[in-house]
Design an enzyme around this catalytic site. Structure first.
Site, PDB file in Angstrom:
ATOM      1  N   ASN A 103      -2.518  13.045  -3.521  1.00  0.00           N
ATOM      2  CA  ASN A 103      -3.625  13.537  -4.343  1.00  0.00           C
ATOM      3  C   ASN A 103      -4.108  14.900  -3.883  1.00  0.00           C
ATOM      4  O   ASN A 103      -4.401  15.778  -4.710  1.00  0.00           O
ATOM      5  CB  ASN A 103      -4.785  12.538  -4.309  1.00  0.00           C
ATOM      6  CG  ASN A 103      -4.576  11.366  -5.243  1.00  0.00           C
ATOM      7  OD1 ASN A 103      -3.838  11.458  -6.214  1.00  0.00           O
ATOM      8  ND2 ASN A 103      -5.226  10.252  -4.953  1.00  0.00           N
ATOM      9  N   ASP A 154      -1.416   9.524 -10.245  1.00  0.00           N
ATOM     10  CA  ASP A 154      -1.262   8.491 -11.273  1.00  0.00           C
ATOM     11  C   ASP A 154       0.209   8.230 -11.580  1.00  0.00           C
ATOM     12  O   ASP A 154       0.614   7.077 -11.794  1.00  0.00           O
ATOM     13  CB  ASP A 154      -1.987   8.902 -12.558  1.00  0.00           C
ATOM     14  CG  ASP A 154      -3.503   8.811 -12.435  1.00  0.00           C
ATOM     15  OD1 ASP A 154      -3.991   8.231 -11.447  1.00  0.00           O
ATOM     16  OD2 ASP A 154      -4.200   9.325 -13.336  1.00  0.00           O
ATOM     17  N   GLU A 168      -4.464   2.556  -4.586  1.00  0.00           N
ATOM     18  CA  GLU A 168      -3.024   2.591  -4.315  1.00  0.00           C
ATOM     19  C   GLU A 168      -2.537   1.270  -3.747  1.00  0.00           C
ATOM     20  O   GLU A 168      -1.478   1.194  -3.129  1.00  0.00           O
ATOM     21  CB  GLU A 168      -2.684   3.727  -3.350  1.00  0.00           C
ATOM     22  CG  GLU A 168      -3.157   3.550  -1.924  1.00  0.00           C
ATOM     23  CD  GLU A 168      -4.559   4.067  -1.657  1.00  0.00           C
ATOM     24  OE1 GLU A 168      -4.823   4.425  -0.504  1.00  0.00           O
ATOM     25  OE2 GLU A 168      -5.385   4.110  -2.591  1.00  0.00           O
ATOM     26  N   ASP A 181       0.848  -1.179   0.000  1.00  0.00           N
ATOM     27  CA  ASP A 181       0.000   0.000   0.000  1.00  0.00           C
ATOM     28  C   ASP A 181       0.889   1.236   0.000  1.00  0.00           C
ATOM     29  O   ASP A 181       1.813   1.343   0.824  1.00  0.00           O
ATOM     30  CB  ASP A 181      -0.918  -0.003   1.228  1.00  0.00           C
ATOM     31  CG  ASP A 181      -1.998   1.049   1.156  1.00  0.00           C
ATOM     32  OD1 ASP A 181      -3.071   0.759   0.614  1.00  0.00           O
ATOM     33  OD2 ASP A 181      -1.756   2.176   1.635  1.00  0.00           O
ATOM     34  N   ILE A 182       0.638   2.170  -0.924  1.00  0.00           N
ATOM     35  CA  ILE A 182       1.443   3.394  -0.986  1.00  0.00           C
ATOM     36  C   ILE A 182       1.143   4.241   0.236  1.00  0.00           C
ATOM     37  O   ILE A 182      -0.018   4.527   0.544  1.00  0.00           O
ATOM     38  CB  ILE A 182       1.147   4.176  -2.272  1.00  0.00           C
ATOM     39  CG1 ILE A 182       1.491   3.330  -3.502  1.00  0.00           C
ATOM     40  CG2 ILE A 182       1.931   5.478  -2.300  1.00  0.00           C
ATOM     41  CD1 ILE A 182       1.129   3.973  -4.819  1.00  0.00           C
TER      42      ILE A 182
END
Length: 241
Positions: free
Chosen positions: A99, A108, A134, A91-92
């Site tokens: 964002n 993106d 993500e 997971d980022i």
């Protein structure tokens, strides 16, 4: 009785393939083999559409549908063969902040950068996938427990070393949290239970500060009540108790 002649192959207008060809063109797919309407051309069209339906549009990695099918096949294989298999969930970190601060186009770019790391870091037999906004996953067949932590850390460190260019003179660093679990060997289980175990480790990595790897402490977990039910629920073992 005289055999009837085979029906002629339908033409492109009958099959209405123009929309499919537009989708392939938009995805950057190379020209199809053979003459338009030929068997080789139609088979190439079918193969290309199957591949397109299994890929994430943004990253080119396997999508969630393809990942879940592969996960089910792999846990069945481990139950039969006893070979180890590792599932990593990634997971980022702080992606919402990216964002909110820089906009979705930059988000993106970050997703694509992480996907590129996964594609370049894993073996040809492994399956990296994007399974959510993500969220990513990697299925690693025949990954020995002795190497699991090393493999997961290699992916994490490679992502950490990436610098994402988001403007003419602006860059952005990115990190991921990683959770992993091994499929139970010689035990009838489900893809959902395997993913739940890896998800628990991902949650632990997030809770402990992010940008870290957490794997189950043992390669073969204690058999859960659900797995015991799968193993014994349809057997006659109870008759001998």
């Amino acid at each position: 009785m005289t055999a009837s002649a085979p029906s002629p192959a339908p033409d492109r207008a009958t099959l209405r393939v123009e929309q499919a060809l537009q989708l392939l063109a938009q995805s950057g797919h190379p020209p199809l083999p053979g003459a338009p309407g030929s068997v080789a051309w139609l088979q190439g069209l079918i193969d290309a559409l199957c591949d397109l339906s299994s890929r994430d549009a943004l990253t080119g990695l396997a999508n969630r549908r393809s990942f879940e099918a592969a996960l089910g096949r792999e846990i069945d294989r481990v139950a039969r063969s006893g070979e180890p298999a590792l599932l990593l969930l990634l997971d980022i970190d702080h992606f919402k902040r990216v964002n909110d601060s820089h906009g979705h186009p930059v988000g993106d770019l970050v997703i694509q950068a992480v996907a590129e790391v996964l594609r370049d870091t894993v073996r040809p037999m492994d399956l990296p996938a994007r399974i959510g906004g993500e969220e990513f996953a990697i299925i690693l067949p025949n990954c020995a427990p002795a190497f699991g932590e090393t493999v997961a850390e290699r992916v994490r460190l490679k992502v950490e070393s990436q610098i994402v260019k988001i403007g003419p003179a602006q860059t952005l660093g990115v990190t991921v949290s990683v959770g992993g679990a091994y499929a139970p060997q010689w035990v009838r289980s489900t893809a959902g239970l395997w993913k739940e175990r890896a998800d628990l480790q991902l949650y632990r990595a997030k809770a402990e500060g992010r940008n870290r790897t957490c794997l189950e402490p043992t390669p073969v977990s204690l058999v859960s009540p659900e797995e015991k039910g799968l193993l014994f629920g349809t057997s006659n073992f109870g008759e001998f108790e």
